[in-house]
Scaffold this motif. Sequence first.
Motif, mmCIF file in Angstrom:
data_model
loop_
_atom_site.group_PDB
_atom_site.id
_atom_site.type_symbol
_atom_site.label_atom_id
_atom_site.label_comp_id
_atom_site.label_asym_id
_atom_site.label_seq_id
_atom_site.Cartn_x
_atom_site.Cartn_y
_atom_site.Cartn_z
ATOM 1 N N GLU A 293 20.668 30.172 -35.509
ATOM 2 C CA GLU A 293 19.305 29.776 -35.860
ATOM 3 C C GLU A 293 19.115 28.261 -35.923
ATOM 4 N N GLU A 294 20.194 27.506 -35.817
ATOM 5 C CA GLU A 294 20.107 26.043 -35.768
ATOM 6 C C GLU A 294 20.064 25.523 -34.327
ATOM 7 N N THR A 295 20.045 26.454 -33.374
ATOM 8 C CA THR A 295 20.322 26.103 -31.982
ATOM 9 C C THR A 295 19.223 26.581 -31.041
ATOM 10 N N MET B 236 12.719 28.916 -41.469
ATOM 11 C CA MET B 236 13.657 28.770 -40.345
ATOM 12 C C MET B 236 14.491 27.500 -40.529
ATOM 13 N N PRO B 237 15.813 27.576 -40.359
ATOM 14 C CA PRO B 237 16.649 26.377 -40.469
ATOM 15 C C PRO B 237 16.257 25.335 -39.432
ATOM 16 N N LYS B 238 16.526 24.113 -39.728
ATOM 17 C CA LYS B 238 16.229 23.014 -38.821
ATOM 18 C C LYS B 238 17.091 23.105 -37.566
ATOM 19 N N GLU C 232 10.420 24.725 -32.766
ATOM 20 C CA GLU C 232 10.691 24.190 -34.101
ATOM 21 C C GLU C 232 9.531 24.470 -35.066
ATOM 22 N N THR D 38 19.371 21.687 -34.938
ATOM 23 C CA THR D 38 20.255 20.519 -34.900
ATOM 24 C C THR D 38 21.092 20.452 -33.628
ATOM 25 N N TYR E 4 19.608 15.310 -32.216
ATOM 26 C CA TYR E 4 20.250 16.598 -31.964
ATOM 27 C C TYR E 4 21.646 16.383 -31.381
ATOM 28 N N LYS F 128 27.977 25.451 -35.589
ATOM 29 C CA LYS F 128 26.548 25.718 -35.760
ATOM 30 C C LYS F 128 26.289 27.212 -35.943
ATOM 31 N N LYS F 129 25.147 27.504 -36.569
ATOM 32 C CA LYS F 129 24.632 28.865 -36.626
ATOM 33 C C LYS F 129 23.615 29.033 -35.497
#
Length: 250
Positions: free
Chosen positions: A177-179, A1-3, A242, A5, A115, A174-175
Amino acid sequence: MPKITEIFFDCDNTLVLSEELAFEACADLANEILEKQGLTIRYTGEELISDFVGQNFRGMMMSLQAKFKFELPKDELESYVTKEEDKVIAKLLEKAKPCVGASEQVEKLFEEKKYDLAVVSSSALRRVRASIEKVGQDKYFDYDKVFSAATSLPKPTSKPDPAIYLHALEECGKKAEETVTVEDSVSGALSAVRAKIAVIAYVGSYPGEEKQSEMAQRLTELGAQVVMRDWSEFPQCLKEIEGRAITPAL
């Protein structure tokens, strides 16, 4: 999973206790419209909250028109939208308070600078800005990172349409999956889930344990990943999201 941010926040009854004040202000206008249509039904502010929480006034009017089978001329609808906005802002500037614990948690996030932060609301931009300014939260958000489904889009809409979340993602670079986003209502949670954004379901603004449990179940069934009953639980809720892979609901 992306971080993760970016953290998005709904405004009404998530950051600011504004729904009750807002629906008090718009009940008279809604009833005026219904009376002009020859309808005998009337709403209190509490009844409007029960039926339309999470929707902006335009969205609520669209729902009422569909429910009672009438149609307002566009210019008349827009006139009422403006009147409602003015009435609500006046009430908010007089009485709005932050959701308990929200300002403290947002301040910590702001100071940590781990963030990026944004507000994503159905409500008109003027109203959102008035709300967060009244309670002193505006300093935590860049001016151009407050987004409104009623104002920020080429075509005004309302949650549960995902358009405002998709717009916010694009504007923030942003994507999904980053949110993560914090939402309190069915329409808000649906909007985020449809944009494939992870949802923290905040139920602390609902009155009483029974109602909070009911909303926790509903929002979880819609696709929210975790439930937050008090803002003090936010760090743990974020950590939980996360710490695991998320499969967004379709």
